[in-house]
Scaffold this motif. Structure first.
Motif, PDB file in Angstrom:
ATOM      1  N   TRP A 134     -39.589 -42.843  -7.507  1.00 57.42           N
ATOM      2  CA  TRP A 134     -38.328 -42.359  -6.949  1.00 57.42           C
ATOM      3  C   TRP A 134     -37.281 -42.285  -8.055  1.00 57.42           C
ATOM      4  N   SER A 135     -36.190 -41.623  -7.755  1.00 58.48           N
ATOM      5  CA  SER A 135     -35.124 -41.420  -8.730  1.00 58.48           C
ATOM      6  C   SER A 135     -34.319 -42.704  -8.929  1.00 58.48           C
ATOM      7  N   TYR A 136     -33.798 -42.869 -10.150  1.00 58.99           N
ATOM      8  CA  TYR A 136     -32.927 -44.009 -10.427  1.00 58.99           C
ATOM      9  C   TYR A 136     -31.638 -43.947  -9.614  1.00 58.99           C
ATOM     10  N   GLN A 137     -31.260 -42.755  -9.231  1.00 59.25           N
ATOM     11  CA  GLN A 137     -30.007 -42.601  -8.491  1.00 59.25           C
ATOM     12  C   GLN A 137     -30.142 -42.993  -7.022  1.00 59.25           C
ATOM     13  N   MET A 138     -31.343 -43.193  -6.558  1.00 58.72           N
ATOM     14  CA  MET A 138     -31.551 -43.525  -5.156  1.00 58.72           C
ATOM     15  C   MET A 138     -31.149 -44.971  -4.899  1.00 58.72           C
ATOM     16  N   GLY A 139     -30.363 -45.223  -3.846  1.00 56.66           N
ATOM     17  CA  GLY A 139     -29.923 -46.568  -3.520  1.00 56.66           C
ATOM     18  C   GLY A 139     -31.040 -47.420  -2.962  1.00 56.66           C
ATOM     19  N   VAL A 140     -30.852 -48.749  -3.016  1.00 51.41           N
ATOM     20  CA  VAL A 140     -31.885 -49.678  -2.563  1.00 51.41           C
ATOM     21  C   VAL A 140     -32.199 -49.483  -1.082  1.00 51.41           C
ATOM     22  N   ASP A 141     -31.175 -49.264  -0.272  1.00 52.80           N
ATOM     23  CA  ASP A 141     -31.397 -49.095   1.166  1.00 52.80           C
ATOM     24  C   ASP A 141     -32.251 -47.862   1.450  1.00 52.80           C
ATOM     25  N   VAL A 142     -31.990 -46.780   0.724  1.00 51.38           N
ATOM     26  CA  VAL A 142     -32.771 -45.551   0.922  1.00 51.38           C
ATOM     27  C   VAL A 142     -34.204 -45.759   0.448  1.00 51.38           C
ATOM     28  N   ILE A 143     -34.358 -46.418  -0.708  1.00 47.74           N
ATOM     29  CA  ILE A 143     -35.699 -46.717  -1.224  1.00 47.74           C
ATOM     30  C   ILE A 143     -36.485 -47.521  -0.188  1.00 47.74           C
ATOM     31  N   LYS A 184     -36.102 -47.705   3.074  1.00 43.75           N
ATOM     32  CA  LYS A 184     -36.454 -46.913   4.255  1.00 43.75           C
ATOM     33  C   LYS A 184     -37.615 -45.966   3.954  1.00 43.75           C
ATOM     34  N   ARG A 185     -37.572 -45.315   2.776  1.00 44.74           N
ATOM     35  CA  ARG A 185     -38.646 -44.389   2.420  1.00 44.74           C
ATOM     36  C   ARG A 185     -39.975 -45.131   2.257  1.00 44.74           C
ATOM     37  N   LEU A 186     -39.935 -46.273   1.579  1.00 50.08           N
ATOM     38  CA  LEU A 186     -41.173 -47.026   1.364  1.00 50.08           C
ATOM     39  C   LEU A 186     -41.682 -47.647   2.650  1.00 50.08           C
ATOM     40  N   GLU A 187     -40.793 -48.022   3.553  1.00 47.91           N
ATOM     41  CA  GLU A 187     -41.235 -48.542   4.845  1.00 47.91           C
ATOM     42  C   GLU A 187     -42.037 -47.498   5.607  1.00 47.91           C
ATOM     43  N   LYS A 188     -41.619 -46.228   5.505  1.00 46.31           N
ATOM     44  CA  LYS A 188     -42.376 -45.162   6.170  1.00 46.31           C
ATOM     45  C   LYS A 188     -43.787 -45.043   5.607  1.00 46.31           C
ATOM     46  N   LEU A 189     -43.922 -45.373   4.332  1.00 47.74           N
ATOM     47  CA  LEU A 189     -45.230 -45.303   3.686  1.00 47.74           C
ATOM     48  C   LEU A 189     -46.003 -46.612   3.787  1.00 47.74           C
ATOM     49  N   ASP A 225     -41.334 -37.653   6.169  1.00 48.66           N
ATOM     50  CA  ASP A 225     -41.584 -37.754   7.603  1.00 48.66           C
ATOM     51  C   ASP A 225     -43.034 -37.458   7.953  1.00 48.66           C
ATOM     52  N   ASN A 226     -43.664 -36.540   7.204  1.00 50.77           N
ATOM     53  CA  ASN A 226     -45.028 -36.153   7.526  1.00 50.77           C
ATOM     54  C   ASN A 226     -46.039 -36.709   6.534  1.00 50.77           C
ATOM     55  N   VAL A 227     -45.606 -37.696   5.763  1.00 58.89           N
ATOM     56  CA  VAL A 227     -46.493 -38.289   4.775  1.00 58.89           C
ATOM     57  C   VAL A 227     -46.938 -39.658   5.269  1.00 58.89           C
ATOM     58  N   ASN A 228     -48.215 -39.924   5.179  1.00 60.04           N
ATOM     59  CA  ASN A 228     -48.706 -41.239   5.590  1.00 60.04           C
ATOM     60  C   ASN A 228     -49.469 -41.887   4.453  1.00 60.04           C
ATOM     61  N   GLU A 229     -49.777 -43.156   4.643  1.00 56.00           N
ATOM     62  CA  GLU A 229     -50.398 -43.916   3.564  1.00 56.00           C
ATOM     63  C   GLU A 229     -51.797 -43.397   3.255  1.00 56.00           C
ATOM     64  N   THR A 230     -52.501 -42.892   4.259  1.00 59.63           N
ATOM     65  CA  THR A 230     -53.842 -42.380   4.026  1.00 59.63           C
ATOM     66  C   THR A 230     -53.818 -41.219   3.040  1.00 59.63           C
ATOM     67  N   PHE A 231     -52.825 -40.345   3.212  1.00 59.05           N
ATOM     68  CA  PHE A 231     -52.690 -39.202   2.293  1.00 59.05           C
ATOM     69  C   PHE A 231     -52.486 -39.688   0.866  1.00 59.05           C
ATOM     70  N   LEU A 232     -51.643 -40.714   0.725  1.00 57.30           N
ATOM     71  CA  LEU A 232     -51.353 -41.211  -0.616  1.00 57.30           C
ATOM     72  C   LEU A 232     -52.578 -41.868  -1.235  1.00 57.30           C
ATOM     73  N   VAL A 233     -53.294 -42.655  -0.472  1.00 59.20           N
ATOM     74  CA  VAL A 233     -54.471 -43.333  -0.997  1.00 59.20           C
ATOM     75  C   VAL A 233     -55.536 -42.314  -1.391  1.00 59.20           C
ATOM     76  N   ASP A 234     -55.697 -41.262  -0.589  1.00 59.85           N
ATOM     77  CA  ASP A 234     -56.725 -40.282  -0.877  1.00 59.85           C
ATOM     78  C   ASP A 234     -56.367 -39.402  -2.075  1.00 59.85           C
ATOM     79  N   GLY A 235     -55.089 -39.066  -2.201  1.00 63.96           N
ATOM     80  CA  GLY A 235     -54.734 -38.076  -3.199  1.00 63.96           C
ATOM     81  C   GLY A 235     -53.861 -38.538  -4.335  1.00 63.96           C
ATOM     82  N   LYS A 236     -53.288 -39.747  -4.266  1.00 64.86           N
ATOM     83  CA  LYS A 236     -52.323 -40.163  -5.275  1.00 64.86           C
ATOM     84  C   LYS A 236     -52.643 -41.563  -5.790  1.00 64.86           C
TER      85      LYS A 236
END
Length: 633
Positions: free
Chosen positions: A598-607, A609-614, A582-593
């Motif tokens: 993600w885990s193999y157990q995570m479903g496609v729909d959850v993946i 939604k999480r990636l859409e936030k990023l 929720d508090n992670v944005n793309e700028t943070f990822l580009v600057d630091g990562k």
């Protein structure tokens, strides 16, 4: 402009005879239909993998010419006369003429005058086509009761009645060569009915001279003088031959997307701008989006000296505000200086995408001996990216490919078990390693036995081990990652190349980098490969193997630690999307990562939604890229 002629109206008798012959001729071969759930759009591989049940030396097919006309009598006259002067080599060829109605006129003072002019104009066109003699097959005239526009003219012109019915679509300002049908016939026989030259990726052939690259910042069309035929994704509207199955597939796709209000937007394409400006007046953006999502290609000609078998005079109309004149020179007997009907084998032809960037389809590595040439073809700066498809969903993999395209990462190769998805990746030009066949080639060579309980897992580990060995043999660096991971920037795989570490290891992210060095080669060949073989001969169960966390990267890290080898941890380069985003944005990822995973157990729909936030889910409902990104070669 060609002069008017008077024609004897004999079409009644011809039409009756043609109707009987046409009915008798139709094939009853079944059409394979796409299967999809009611909740998702069809994004699968082609539904027409099987060849039509015909012998290549005796194809029995029907060609129907679809002429699309509106209010240009002079243009239509020139077009029909050129079609009538062609050589049809005693084949039966049908002619269907579609005449669009003029638009409703407003009620201004001179409305009645304009109406009379339009009525007279339409009657002149109808008189001409009624009197036009077509001796090669059925002639049919479809005069519409209302103005439907260019899109409906194209889309409603044809619904194939069998796998052996083809359509050649021409707009009324085209002129064709007398040789065009001889070429089309040879092309159909060679690339549709000959099993050795058939590909489910081909949807037809354009007879126009290729001039346009729709991908912004793409390459210019540059072909050597020896290239007479090639494949290109772009549809041609100036003389397009359509194959039956892909056209049916497109129409069904169009109905689904149009019915759901989905627009054919494709970022990075000039044609998307056309659609936003002209809307449903044009049809090509719809077909282009379909082609992009399905990975299909069109056959084009390259006859040199700006020659073509179909020439557009670019008369004033929907596409041109004023007449621009012919785009090419018409190829005819007087200018023919080569064997027109001599077709090259399909595997000799080059393939190009919307950026006019070469595509290499069907690179499937099935043995260790085949690996070297493919690794050489994909490496960049002496580096290979090996991506595992094990336990990875198709949507996530296609999303990864879109990121690779966006970041201009092209030095990857997939490894996974044989499947329709794997074959579809290869068909689209993505190199893959068939784990099952590759494993068999290694086992036959080494005579190694493996316990059945751990066989699938051992296959992946052993194949990865041998791929890295071959990469080191060729003096290449190797990144190994799973499909549950995405690069954040285009330098995600570059920083390590100039580092002093021979191995980068991420135990959590399961990310591995092996540098091309004599030390890495020695450790890999003399130590690690032997350990893998010993592990394969043990009786450990797959359940305990997984419970102990002994994945491929874990095994590499454990061995290196035992030998005291200096390694670089890379888990700090990665961000786990299983965490609260929720508090992670793309700028943070580009600057630091450099990566997200993600885990193999995570479903496609959850993946998703999480990636859409990023801002990192960049596929649409077809699981195809939302953009075409071109980089000049």
């Amino acid at each position: 402009m060609a002069p008017k002629r008077s024609f004897v109206p004999i079409f009644l008798l011809l039409s009756f005879s043609a109707l009987i012959l046409f009915s008798l001729h139709q094939s009853s071969l079944p059409i394979s239909s796409s299967s999809s759930s009611s909740n998702s759009l069809d994004h699968s591989s082609p539904t027409f993998n099987a060849l039509p049940n015909r012998q290549p030396n005796t194809p029995n097919f029907t060609l129907t010419i679809k002429v699309l006309a509106f209010d240009r009598l002079a243009s239509l006259s020139r077009c029909l006369l050129s079609l009538g002067n062609a050589d049809y080599v005693n084949d039966r060829v049908n002619l269907h003429i579609f005449i669009d109605h003029f638009k409703d006129l407003d009620s201004s003072d001179n409305g009645s005058v304009n109406l009379d002019l339009k009525l007279n104009e339409s009657r002149e066109i109808l008189d001409f086509v009624d009197g036009f003699s077509w001796k090669f097959g059925e002639k049919m005239v479809h005069y519409r009761t209302g103005n439907v526009g260019l899109q409906a003219q194209w889309l409603e012109a044809w619904w194939p009645s069998s796998d052996d019915e083809f359509a050649f679509v021409v707009e009324d300002d085209l002129e064709v060569s007398p040789l065009y049908y001889r070429f089309i016939r040879a092309l159909i026989v060679t690339y549709y009915y000959n099993a050795s030259n058939f590909s489910p990726s081909i949807y037809g052939a354009s007879l126009q001279r290729p001039r346009f690259v729709p991908g912004k910042h793409g390459n210019k069309i540059q072909l050597d003088s020896g290239t007479q035929l090639f494949l290109y994704q772009l549809v041609g509207t100036w003389g397009q031959l359509l194959f039956p199955r892909p056209w049916k597939e497109f129409r069904l796709w169009y109905d689904t997307h149009k019915g759901k209000g989905i627009k054919p937007y494709l970022q990075g394409m000039v044609t998307t701008g056309w659609y936003k400006k002209m809307g449903e007046r044009i049809w090509t953006p719809w077909f282009i989006k379909f082609i992009q999502s399905h990975g299909y290609f069109n056959i084009y000609t390259n006859f040199l000296h700006e020659r073509a078998l179909s020439v557009s005079h670019r008369d004033a109309g929907v596409n041109y505000g004023k007449t621009a004149g012919p785009d090419s020179y018409l190829l005819d007997d007087s200018s023919l200086d080569f064997n027109l009907v001599e077709m090259q084998p399909l595997n000799n032809l080059k393939w190009y995408d919307f950026c006019f960037r070469e595509v290499l389809p069907d690179r499937v590595v099935r043995s260790f001996d085949e690996l070297g040439s493919v690794l050489h073809s994909v490496q960049k700066l002496g580096t290979i990216i090996l991506v595992s498809l094990h336990n990875t969903s198709e949507p996530a993999t296609r999303n990864m490919l879109c990121h690779f395209e966006r970041l201009n990462i092209r030095n990857y190769i997939f490894v996974g078990p044989k499947s329709n998805f794997q074959l579809d990746l290869a068909r689209r030009g993505h190199p893959v390693i068939d784990v099952d066949q590759f494993f068999e080639s290694i086992r036959a060579h080494k005579s190694i036995g493996f316990p059945e309980s751990t066989l699938e897992l051992i296959k992946m580990i052993l194949v990865k081990t041998y791929v890295i060995k071959k990469s080191l043999d060729l003096n290449y660096n190797t990144w190994v990652l799973d499909g549950n991971m995405l690069p954040v920037s285009n330098d995600s795989f570059l920083d390590s190349i100039h580092s002093s570490y021979d191995f980068y290891v991420g135990k959590i992210s399961e990310l591995l980098f092996v540098r091309r060095s004599s030390l890495a080669w020695k450790i890999w060949v003399h130590d690690f490969m032997g350990k893998v073989a010993k592990m394969a001969d043990s009786s450990i169960s797959e359940e305990s193997f997984l419970r102990d966390g002994r994945n491929f990267v874990y095994m590499v890290a454990n061995l290196l630690e035992q030998k005291g080898v200096k390694i670089k941890g890379v888990d700090d380069m990665s961000f786990d999307v299983n965490a609260d985003t929720d508090n992670v944005n793309e700028t943070f990822l580009v600057d630091g990562k450099k990566m997200v995973f993600w885990s193999y157990q995570m479903g496609v729909d959850v993946i998703q939604k999480r990636l859409e936030k990023l801002g990192m889910w960049i596929v649409d409902g077809d699981f195809s890229c939302t953009a075409v990104v071109c980089y000049q070669s």
